[in-house]
Each structure stands twice: as structure tokens, then as C-alpha cells.
Design a protein around this motif. Structure first.
Motif, PDB file in Angstrom:
ATOM      1  N   GLY A 192       0.794  -1.229   0.000  1.00  0.00           N
ATOM      2  CA  GLY A 192       0.000   0.000   0.000  1.00  0.00           C
ATOM      3  C   GLY A 192       0.821   1.271   0.000  1.00  0.00           C
ATOM      4  N   GLY A 193       2.145   1.136  -0.099  1.00  0.00           N
ATOM      5  CA  GLY A 193       3.012   2.317  -0.046  1.00  0.00           C
ATOM      6  C   GLY A 193       3.007   3.118  -1.343  1.00  0.00           C
ATOM      7  N   ASP A 194       2.823   2.417  -2.462  1.00  0.00           N
ATOM      8  CA  ASP A 194       2.965   3.070  -3.757  1.00  0.00           C
ATOM      9  C   ASP A 194       1.760   2.810  -4.651  1.00  0.00           C
ATOM     10  OD1 ASP A 194       5.539   4.020  -3.200  1.00  0.00           O
ATOM     11  OD2 ASP A 194       6.418   2.081  -3.730  1.00  0.00           O
ATOM     12  N   VAL A 195       1.610   3.664  -5.635  1.00  0.00           N
ATOM     13  CA  VAL A 195       0.570   3.498  -6.641  1.00  0.00           C
ATOM     14  C   VAL A 195       1.031   2.461  -7.662  1.00  0.00           C
ATOM     15  CG1 VAL A 195      -0.705   4.658  -8.471  1.00  0.00           C
ATOM     16  CG2 VAL A 195      -0.192   5.883  -6.334  1.00  0.00           C
ATOM     17  N   ALA A 196       0.174   1.472  -7.919  1.00  0.00           N
ATOM     18  CA  ALA A 196       0.515   0.439  -8.913  1.00  0.00           C
ATOM     19  C   ALA A 196       0.221   0.960 -10.316  1.00  0.00           C
ATOM     20  CB  ALA A 196      -0.297  -0.821  -8.652  1.00  0.00           C
ATOM     21  N   PHE A 197       1.005   0.524 -11.278  1.00  0.00           N
ATOM     22  CA  PHE A 197       0.775   1.002 -12.645  1.00  0.00           C
ATOM     23  C   PHE A 197      -0.415   0.292 -13.266  1.00  0.00           C
ATOM     24  CE2 PHE A 197       1.856  -1.714 -16.274  1.00  0.00           C
ATOM     25  CZ  PHE A 197       2.311  -2.855 -15.644  1.00  0.00           C
ATOM     26  N   GLU A 198      -1.051   0.992 -14.181  1.00  0.00           N
ATOM     27  CA  GLU A 198      -2.207   0.443 -14.884  1.00  0.00           C
ATOM     28  C   GLU A 198      -1.932   0.401 -16.384  1.00  0.00           C
ATOM     29  OE1 GLU A 198      -6.886   1.616 -14.833  1.00  0.00           O
ATOM     30  OE2 GLU A 198      -5.484   3.256 -15.207  1.00  0.00           O
ATOM     31  N   THR A 199      -1.291   1.465 -16.898  1.00  0.00           N
ATOM     32  CA  THR A 199      -1.028   1.573 -18.332  1.00  0.00           C
ATOM     33  C   THR A 199       0.480   1.482 -18.549  1.00  0.00           C
ATOM     34  OG1 THR A 199      -2.944   2.975 -18.677  1.00  0.00           O
ATOM     35  CG2 THR A 199      -1.192   3.107 -20.331  1.00  0.00           C
ATOM     36  N   ASP A 200       0.889   0.537 -19.388  1.00  0.00           N
ATOM     37  CA  ASP A 200       2.317   0.425 -19.690  1.00  0.00           C
ATOM     38  C   ASP A 200       2.755   1.691 -20.435  1.00  0.00           C
ATOM     39  OD1 ASP A 200       4.853  -0.264 -21.005  1.00  0.00           O
ATOM     40  OD2 ASP A 200       4.437  -2.289 -20.244  1.00  0.00           O
TER      41      ASP A 200
ATOM     42  N   GLY B 147       8.340  -4.839 -29.754  1.00  0.00           N
ATOM     43  CA  GLY B 147       7.220  -5.551 -29.146  1.00  0.00           C
ATOM     44  C   GLY B 147       5.930  -4.825 -29.472  1.00  0.00           C
ATOM     45  N   ASP B 148       4.812  -5.482 -29.229  1.00  0.00           N
ATOM     46  CA  ASP B 148       3.521  -4.872 -29.545  1.00  0.00           C
ATOM     47  C   ASP B 148       2.916  -4.283 -28.272  1.00  0.00           C
ATOM     48  OD1 ASP B 148       1.123  -4.051 -30.445  1.00  0.00           O
ATOM     49  OD2 ASP B 148       0.467  -5.992 -31.225  1.00  0.00           O
ATOM     50  N   PHE B 149       3.021  -2.996 -28.135  1.00  0.00           N
ATOM     51  CA  PHE B 149       2.498  -2.332 -26.942  1.00  0.00           C
ATOM     52  C   PHE B 149       1.273  -1.497 -27.261  1.00  0.00           C
ATOM     53  CE2 PHE B 149       6.911  -3.270 -25.987  1.00  0.00           C
ATOM     54  CZ  PHE B 149       6.776  -3.891 -24.758  1.00  0.00           C
ATOM     55  N   ARG B 150       0.702  -1.691 -28.428  1.00  0.00           N
ATOM     56  CA  ARG B 150      -0.440  -0.872 -28.814  1.00  0.00           C
ATOM     57  C   ARG B 150      -1.610  -1.137 -27.874  1.00  0.00           C
ATOM     58  NH1 ARG B 150      -0.730  -2.562 -34.956  1.00  0.00           N
ATOM     59  NH2 ARG B 150      -0.345  -4.548 -33.920  1.00  0.00           N
ATOM     60  N   ASN B 151      -2.276  -0.071 -27.510  1.00  0.00           N
ATOM     61  CA  ASN B 151      -3.373  -0.175 -26.548  1.00  0.00           C
ATOM     62  C   ASN B 151      -4.551   0.615 -27.109  1.00  0.00           C
ATOM     63  OD1 ASN B 151      -5.185   0.261 -24.468  1.00  0.00           O
ATOM     64  ND2 ASN B 151      -3.599   0.589 -22.914  1.00  0.00           N
ATOM     65  N   PRO B 152      -5.634  -0.086 -27.519  1.00  0.00           N
ATOM     66  CA  PRO B 152      -6.740   0.602 -28.215  1.00  0.00           C
ATOM     67  C   PRO B 152      -7.465   1.618 -27.338  1.00  0.00           C
ATOM     68  CG  PRO B 152      -7.288  -1.707 -27.731  1.00  0.00           C
ATOM     69  CD  PRO B 152      -5.845  -1.527 -27.381  1.00  0.00           C
ATOM     70  N   ARG B 153      -7.275   1.528 -26.024  1.00  0.00           N
ATOM     71  CA  ARG B 153      -7.965   2.502 -25.168  1.00  0.00           C
ATOM     72  C   ARG B 153      -7.271   3.868 -25.180  1.00  0.00           C
ATOM     73  NH1 ARG B 153      -7.885  -1.972 -22.024  1.00  0.00           N
ATOM     74  NH2 ARG B 153      -6.282  -1.132 -20.647  1.00  0.00           N
ATOM     75  N   LEU B 154      -6.018   3.880 -25.629  1.00  0.00           N
ATOM     76  CA  LEU B 154      -5.287   5.148 -25.639  1.00  0.00           C
ATOM     77  C   LEU B 154      -5.554   5.868 -26.957  1.00  0.00           C
ATOM     78  CD1 LEU B 154      -1.879   4.175 -24.051  1.00  0.00           C
ATOM     79  CD2 LEU B 154      -3.716   5.496 -23.023  1.00  0.00           C
TER      80      LEU B 154
END
Lengths: 421, 488
Positions: A380-388, A411-418
Motif C-alpha cells: 500500500g506504499g505506492d501506486v501500482a501502474f495500470e497503463t504500460d 514488441g507490440d504495446f499498442r493499446n486501443p484505449r489510448l
């Protein structure tokens, strides 16, 4: 004859500048490569920006309980609505200019960006964000690899680094990026004047066009020297740029002004790098007080960016420009004993420009120490990442620069939500 | 005339010093290689009197306002250090001080923001004999420990006032541990990243709780000063468990102690870090890149030998630096000019090669900043990014322009010396003369040709005083500003 040093300087001998006609070939080349004049500005917030003080979850009770002295009061934030998880968010009160850009729909705030097993080290963290390679952060930068992917020959001013040292993000295999901290100081000095100075400069130009064989380190330095000699004249045109708005007299704002000048003068640069530091706020973070450390950091950032934005709008260049910020990590959620915050994890990225689809991307963390809270890590100390973070780069490479993110990021890092661009 | 050993001595002095003044070369020419290394490493044999030459005729000058105050004005402190680099007879001491300044990188600007410019300069640069409170600034501490014991160095830096401001140790207290110093002592000062966990960072912060600063006395007392003090009430007395051994028996836990004895926690951790097998490998790699070569792999056997000497000598830096300077890798001719000079190395070597009479070191400060190296102002806690990172276009231009300013400044000294050496007979003889005094990587044929063509340009060669006063500074700037000259 005895002559003092002062007399030399007075005679102009110490810093005499010779001007030459612009090398037309290079300018043409630059223009040819800039068919679509799309500019990318990489903005590095050095030291690890405290995302929770930039974009504030002002209704989260844990934000206030875990930051008893450095939380920004809800009444002071600049509200920007709620994100997909229905968390109301607000910008730091000194980000009024960014709020304007947000309200115009041209600022994307991408929350909780990062990567698995995030380092808390400044250097490794910066290298990872720069190389886009968490498993081996010793290689070239992702922007450097983009420059390497351009068809040869790449013009010497395709990139412009406004700092003095080459940041890893710009390191490339075969393309050198000139470091031009101050265009006005980017001139060739000579101990002599007139024809003698011209002969010296001509000799330097010819010498530095030499290409050493089988001496790679020497060849690298030759590359820097040659790039310096061949870019002098075009950079000189930027030095005279006045801007359509007043830029604050800070290093950061003046760098933004030089970038705007380079765009307006059309010298062929497509990728710019600019940085502002001081975000390693371990103590006396002071986000609430005028002239407090963090308030100043935000003010400096805001004032430079809004001047730049307005200048480009006046120049009709906003649609050609995209600015992306990054920082090596976010900071711990709980404040430490010295009214500051230590190194943390997930970070906030800003993207703005005339063609950016603004808004809140990703979801805010829930800052409660509940052990099952999936938005936090490290007990709980840090914020976890959500989006690479690489998916943000991928979007910019594919949809803005017209490159191939899969090749450049390996690598394929494409993210359709972005969908910010 | 260059003697056969000169190439080796020049290599040694470029790496273990800042290049060679003619008088230094003469001194070292009387030594064998081993004797030369002895002379560099056993520098206590040589009087430490370089500061007494400041302001004397025959040495580089300075640009100062009012009284020269290196203990209170950062620009004066910067010039004093440059002066030492140019004129010291203990070059390795200054070189190692620079190494440590980069290793324990502490920047003036943050401390200035906290306590003001005079106090910031004081804790960074004051010499105890010039400070009313006897403050030994961080740089003097590094200089005293330049070839000292690494454990002692870590104790001293952990209690250093400037460091305590820089990495916030002064605010590290029981109820709110401050992780900055606990992290960097592991990541940057000893083992390197990858050898500790996040919980180690937290435990290290707790270990150093109570290692803060005190400032007793009245505000009117000029001798009043910050000093390290252990505050038992601020110490976390709980157990601290690490992922690596703390004690020789392999125990990983520092057992809680009574608050009054809690300072020993920090000593235990320092001992553990000094003893950690990755520490000499981390320091050894840095020293290899600094002294031997920036290119190629570091041989595993070299690192093992280095670690062996490190442990066998009880962390004695003099022993390990001797190991570095006497190693075959150091003397291999393939190692010559395999390191890109740091801006201060370039500037100081150029001054030593070209001349300093009538040159103010104050005129080197802005150029150094443009080249990317402002002394007492490393850009981040990891110090400066070295190697190719020094060579952006703008910083290369700054090097060329510094070469131009220095050559112009030394115009008459250069021309007079060349005439008395009868070097002006032909462009070829002048070029040979200049390269003798400014040793650097070999120029390829076409580049030599361009340098000669430059000497023949504009007017026919006569070798007259007027021609030398014009063409010699031009040639010197082209050589000092050449890529070949940027290597040490």
C-alpha cells in the motif's frame, strides 16, 4: 610589447563570430524530410514528479490522512471532472494554463503509467523510461531508434536537444542530435578577425568533415564536431526569434521559446527534448504555499507550457505539434517525516497539442491502505501502474510520427484505449 | 625532444593527473615507471602548498570580487579547485578528489536553496584553517581521504554536513524515516543497483534515524556551525532485517539497541556495505572506466584481482589505485586515448599545454558550464554522465570555443616561445612543434594536410612575428578543438 588580456577582449578577438551563407543543400534536405511537419517535444520532469500533487484525487479521504501536511485542499484544486472510475480529479492550483488547454480539449492526462516491478532508482528509472526497455536499459533511446529508422541521410538538425548533455532517450546508433541549450551562444568563436577568422572557420569545417576509419570513438566525436559546424547558420536564425507572447525568463521557458522559434523558422527539426528538474521532493515539498518548492515547480512548468501553447497557436503551428511529458517514477503516497515524499512507482504523463484528444485517460488509484486494494503495491506504499508507458510511446510513434512502434519498441504495446492521438 | 618513456609518462599523467606541465614532465622523467606511480600515490612526500601559490606571479590568475573567499563564494571555490588542478604537484590527489566528487555527487544549488550561498559554499569547500568554526567542507574531506580508507570515507560522508542537506539525512527521524540517504548509500556509493530490495531501503533509512545535524550557539557567533550529531531520541530502536548479510557470521538482522547506543546501527550497516562482495566490483568498474578505458569489456580476472586487493588491504584506496595504475591493462598501448575527457580534464590539460600566464581561471567557468560540467554542481546524485554523453554538438562547440579563447589569450606567449624555439621556419616545423607540446591521438593524413593548408592560407609563409601571432593561435585552437585532442 605587453598586451593585457583585457585588450584582447576589447578588440573583439576572443569571441568574434564569422557568418557564412546557409548551406542550401542541407536546408533542402531538411525540408524534403519534413513533408508532414509533425513536431514532437519530449519533456522530462527530472527527479520523479509527485503525480498525486499534479493531478489530485481531492475526494479520497486517504489522500488527506496519508498526507497530513502536504495535501492540497479540495477547495484549491482546479477541477477537471471525473475519470472512468468516477474519481473526481483536480489539477494543482498553479496549473491554470494547463487547465485552459484541458478545457480546450487539447490536454490528455494519462494516469498510473509504469511497468512491472518498477525500480525506485532515479537512474535506472530514467534509463528505462528512455530506452523503453525495463529488462536492459543500457541501450539506445526510443526516440533515438525512431531517428535511426528515418531514411538516410538524416539532416543534422532533425533532433534538437535543449540541454547540454545527450539524454539517453535521444541516443541513437547513427543519428547525432545537437545539443543547443541557448541558440544565441551557438556561434563559432575565433582568436582572429576578418579573413584570418574566416580561414580558420573554413579549416574547421573541412577538418570536421573528415570521417576516421576503424576508430569508432573518434568518429563519434567527429560526428558531434561536424554537426556543430554544419548547423551554426540555421540555429542563428532561431536566436533572433522573439515570440508572439512573453516567455518567462526561466531556463525552462526560454528553452520552450527556442523550440517554438525553431518551428517557426522551419529549420527542419522534428524532435525536441526539453527538461525541467527539481522534482525529487524528499523534503519541504510545500505544494500549498506561494513560492513553496512544489508550487514553484508547477508554476515554472505551467508558465512555460502555456506561453509555448499560445505562441504556437498564434503562429498557426499548434496542429503540427505534440508535447509528451515523462518522469522516472511517481512518489510514495504517504508523506515522510520531512514534509516530502520518497521514491514511488506509477507516474502521470501529460500529452498536449493541437490534434490531441484531451481528457482523463486511465483510472486514479484508491489510496486506502486496505490490503486487497488492487490499485496500490508495496504494501500500500505506492501506486501500482495500470497503463504500460510503452503503449503511450507506441501511440505516438504509430499515430503521430508515422513510424512503426513494433519495430522501435521491439514488441507490440499498442493499446486501443489510448485514443489521445 | 621526446624521450622514449615520454609517451608512457604522458599517458600516466593524463589519467592519474590532468596532463603534464613541462616542469612535471621533467620531474617524472627522472623516475622509472614504478617510481612515477610511487610519486603519484605517495603524495604526502610532496608538500601540499598549492594554495599558497594563488595570487603569486607566474601562475594562472583568477577573477574575483573583493576578497578572495573560496570558503564563502562558490565561484571562488570553483576557481581554487581549477587552480589546484593546474598547479598542484600532487596531481593524483586532485584527480581522485574529482573522482570522489562525482561518486558522492553533491550539488551546491540545493544546499544554497536551503541555507544560502555563503553557508552552502562553506560546507562544500571551506578549509578548516580558513573557517572561524573550523568547518572542513565536503571537498576538503574528499581530498583528505582521496587515497584513504574506503570505510572511513563512508563514515565521513555519512556524517558530512553538505551530504546531510543534499540527501536529506538531517530530517531522517524515528517516526518518519527518510529514505533518500539509505537508498543512495547502497545504490550509488557501495553495491550498486540490483543488489538490494525496497525493504532494504526502508530498513537502511531506519538504521540512520537520529544521524542528524546540530547547530548550537548564538546567531551572532561567527564560529557557529552545523555539525553532525547523533540524537538518541530520534533513533528507531527496533530490529532491522536486510536481504544481505550484515555480520561476518551471515546474520542479516541488526538487533535493536538502546537508543543511546543506536548510532552503532549505522556503523554496522556501513561495515556490511564495505564488506559486501559487490562493493569492490562496483567501485572497481568505475575506477577501470575512469583510469584505464571506457571501451571494451572489463576482464573478469581484472575485477577479481581488484576485489582481492580491496579486501586484503582492508579497503585501502592507495593499495587499490596502485593496483589499477600498475596493471597491465593500464599500460597496454591500446588503452592510450581510450577515454573521452571530462570538461574539466579538457580545460585543465589545455591550460597546461597552451599556457596560463595572463589567463584567468574565471574565464573557464562559463565555458565549463557550456561543456556540461560545473564543479560543485553535478546534475544529479549519480554525478555526471560520462563518455559519449559529454559530446553533444553544443558541448563540442563550447570546447572549440574555449580553445579559441585560450589560444587568443595566449597569443603573445605562444608566438614568443615558438620564435625562441625557432619553430617558425615552415608550416611543417610549426605543426610539429605544436603537436610536441599538445600530445594527442594521431591525426589522419588528410587532417594534417588541412592543418598545414590553414597555415599557408591567406598569406605566404614567412614565419614573421606578426604571422606567428595570428596563425599560431589559430593552429592551437584547431588542435585543442580537434576531436583527436578530446581523448585522454
Amino acid at each position: 610589447m605587453k598586451v593585457t588580456r583585457r585588450q584582447f577582449v576589447k578588440g573583439g578577438a576572443a569571441a568574434f563570430t564569422v557568418t557564412f551563407a546557409a548551406p542550401e543543400l542541407l536546408s533542402d534536405l531538411a525540408r524534403a524530410q519534413g513533408v508532414r511537419a509533425r513536431n514532437l517535444v519530449i519533456l522530462y520532469l527530472g527527479g520523479g514528479n509527485d503525480a498525486l500533487s499534479t493531478l489530485i484525487p481531492y475526494t479520497d479521504p486517504s489522500y488527506y490522512s496519508r498526507r497530513p501536511t502536504i495535501a492540497v485542499p479540495a477547495a484549491n484544486v482546479l477541477q477537471v471532472g471525473t475519470d472512468a472510475s468516477r474519481v473526481p480529479l483536480g489539477l494543482h492550483p498553479r496549473l491554470g494554463g494547463l487547465k485552459q488547454i484541458f478545457d480546450q480539449g487539447r490536454l490528455a492526462l494519462i494516469q498510473r503509467t509504469g511497468y512491472p516491478n518498477q525500480t525506485r532508482s532515479h537512474f535506472l528509472g530514467t534509463d528505462i523510461w528512455s530506452t523503453a526497455n525495463p529488462s536492459n536499459a543500457a541501450g539506445t533511446g526510443w526516440v533515438g531508434r525512431y531517428l535511426d529508422s528515418l531514411p538516410s541521410p538524416v539532416d543534422a538538425l532533425t533532433g534538437w536537444n535543449t540541454t547540454r548533455e545527450l539524454p539517453r532517450v535521444l541516443q541513437a546508433e547513427r543519428v547525432g542530435v545537437p545539443a543547443i541549450a541557448n541558440p544565441a551562444g551557438y556561434a563559432f568563436a575565433s582568436p582572429n578577425i576578418g579573413a584570418e577568422a574566416a580561414a580558420e572557420r573554413a579549416a574547421a569545417l573541412r577538418i570536421n568533415s573528415h570521417v576516421p576509419i576503424d576508430r569508432p570513438e573518434l568518429a563519434f566525436v567527429y560526428g558531434s564536431a561536424q554537426a556543430a559546424m554544419t548547423t551554426l547558420d540555421r540555429v542563428a536564425t532561431v536566436a533572433s526569434y522573439a515570440g508572439t507572447v512573453a516567455y518567462p525568463n526561466t531556463g525552462f521557458s526560454q528553452a520552450m521559446k527556442a523550440i517554438a522559434g525553431a518551428m517557426v523558422r522551419g529549420i527542419g527539426t522534428r524532435v525536441f527534448y526539453v527538461t525541467t528538474g527539481g522534482f525529487d521532493t524528499h523534503s519541504n515539498q510545500n505544494p500549498n504555499q506561494a513560492n513553496g518548492t512544489y508550487a514553484n515547480l508547477m508554476g515554472n512548468l505551467n508558465d512555460g507550457l502555456i506561453a509555448f501553447y499560445n505562441d504556437l497557436r498564434n503562429q498557426g503551428l499548434l496542429d503540427d505539434t505534440l508535447v509528451m511529458s515523462f518522469s522516472e517514477f511517481g512518489r510514495r503516497i504517504s508523506e515522510n517525516g520531512s514534509q516530502g515524499t520518497d521514491h514511488g512507482a506509477a507516474a502521470l504523463m501529460l500529452v498536449f497539442g493541437g490534434r490531441v484528444a484531451g481528457g482523463l485517460y486511465g483510472t486514479a488509484p484508491n489510496l486506502s491502505l486496505d490490503p486487497g486494494n488492487p490499485t496500490l503495491e508495496n504494501s500500500g506504499g505506492d501506486v501500482a501502474f495500470e497503463t504500460d508507458f510503452r503503449s503511450v510511446y507506441a501511440r505516438i510513434i504509430d499515430n503521430w510520427l508515422g513510424g512503426s512502434s513494433q519495430a522501435i519498441l521491439a514488441g507490440d504495446f499498442r493499446n486501443p484505449r489510448l485514443t489521445f492521438v | 625532444m621526446a624521450l622514449p618513456l615520454d609517451r608512457q609518462l604522458e599517458h600516466l599523467l593524463r589519467r592519474a593527473g590532468f596532463g603534464a606541465r613541462q616542469d612535471e614532465l621533467d620531474t617524472f622523467r627522472r623516475q622509472s615507471i614504478r617510481g612515477a606511480v610511487d610519486l603519484l600515490t605517495d603524495f604526502e612526500r610532496i608538500p601540499d602548498d598549492v594554495d599558497q601559490r594563488i595570487g603569486q606571479p607566474g601562475y594562472a590568475s583568477m577573477t574575483i570580487r573583493g576578497q578572495f573567499s573560496p570558503q564563502a563564494v562558490i565561484g571562488d571555490a570553483r576557481q581554487r579547485w581549477l587552480f589546484r588542478m593546474v598547479h598542484t604537484d600532487r596531481p593524483l590527489q586532485e584527480k581522485m578528489t574529482l573522482f570522489w566528487h562525482n561518486h558522492f555527487a553533491t550539488a551546491y544549488s540545493k544546499i544554497n536553496g536551503l541555507i544560502g550561498s555563503e553557508e552552502a559554499t562553506r560546507y562544500l569547500a571551506a578549509r578548516p584553517d580558513e573557517d572561524p568554526g573550523g568547518v572542513r567542507g565536503q571537498l576538503e574531506m574528499l581530498r583528505d581521504n582521496a587515497l584513504g580508507n574506503f570505510r572511513q570515507m563512508l563514515v565521513d560522508i555519512s556524517q558530512d554536513v553538505a551530504m546531510s542537506f543534499w540527501l536529506d539525512g538531517r530530517t531522517n527521524v524515528r517516526l518518519r524515516p527518510q529514505e533518500n540517504y539509505g537508498r543512495e548509500i547502497m545504490e550509488l556509493f557501495t553495491m550498486g543497483v540490483g543488489n538490494y530490495t525496497e525493504s532494504d531501503v526502508y530498513a537502511a533509512a531506519r538504521v540512520f534515524t537520529g544521524w542528524n545535524l546540530a547547530r548550537p550557539g548564538a546567531a551572532t557567533d561567527r564560529a557557529r556551525r552545523y555539525a553532525f550529531q547523533y540524537f538518541p531520541a530520534q533513533h528507531d530502536t527496533g530490529d532491522k532485517t536486510f536481504s544481505f548479510p550484515i555480520y561476518p557470521d551471515g546474520n542479516r538482522t541488526i538487533r535493536g539497541r538502546a537508543a543511546a547506543d543506536g548510532m552503532q546501527d549505522g556503523m554496522d550497516l556501513i561495515d556490511a556495505l564495505v564488506r559486501h562482495p559487490e562493493t569492490p566490483r562496483y567501485i572497481g568498474r568505475k575506477l577501470y572506466r575512469f583510469f584505464i578505458s571506457e571501451t571494451g569489456q572489463i576482464d573478469e580476472r581484472w575485477l577479481q584481482r581488484f576485489s582481492f586487493v580491496y579486501f586484503q588491504s582492508g579497503y585501502d584506496m592507495r593499495a587499490v589505485i596502485r593496483e589499477v595504475l600498475l596493471s597491465g591493462e593500464f599500460w597496454d598501448q591500446a588503452s592510450y586515448y581510450t577515454r573521452l575527457s571530462w570538461p574539466v580534464e579538457f580545460v585543465v590539460r589545455a591550460i597546461k599545454d597552451v599556457g596560463w600566464r595572463g589567463f584567468s581561471l574565471g574565464d573557464a567557468l562559463t565555458p565549463l558550464s557550456n561543456m556540461g560540467q560545473n564543479l560543485y554542481e553535478p546534475p544529479e546524485v549519480a554525478g555526471w554522465d560520462s563518455g559519449r554523453a559529454w559530446f553533444s554538438t553544443g558541448s563540442m562547440l563550447a570546447r572549440m570555443n574555449f580553445a579559441a579563447a585560450l589560444a587568443g589569450n595566449q597569443r603573445f606567449n605562444l608566438a614568443t616561445a615558438a620564435r625562441s624555439a625557432s619553430a617558425g621556419g615552415s608550416p611543417e616545423s610549426l605543426l610539429a612543434y605544436v603537436l610536441e607540446g599538445m600530445p594527442c591521438q594521431d591525426f589522419d593524413g588528410p587532417v594534417r594536410g588541412e592543418l598545414l593548408d590553414y597555415l599557408r592560407s591567406t598569406t605566404a609563409w614567412t614565419g614573421s612575428a606578426a604571422q606567428l601571432q595570428t596563425k599560431l593561435p589559430g593552429l592551437v585552437r584547431l588542435v585543442a578543438g580537434s576531436p583527436e585532442y578530446q581523448f585522454v
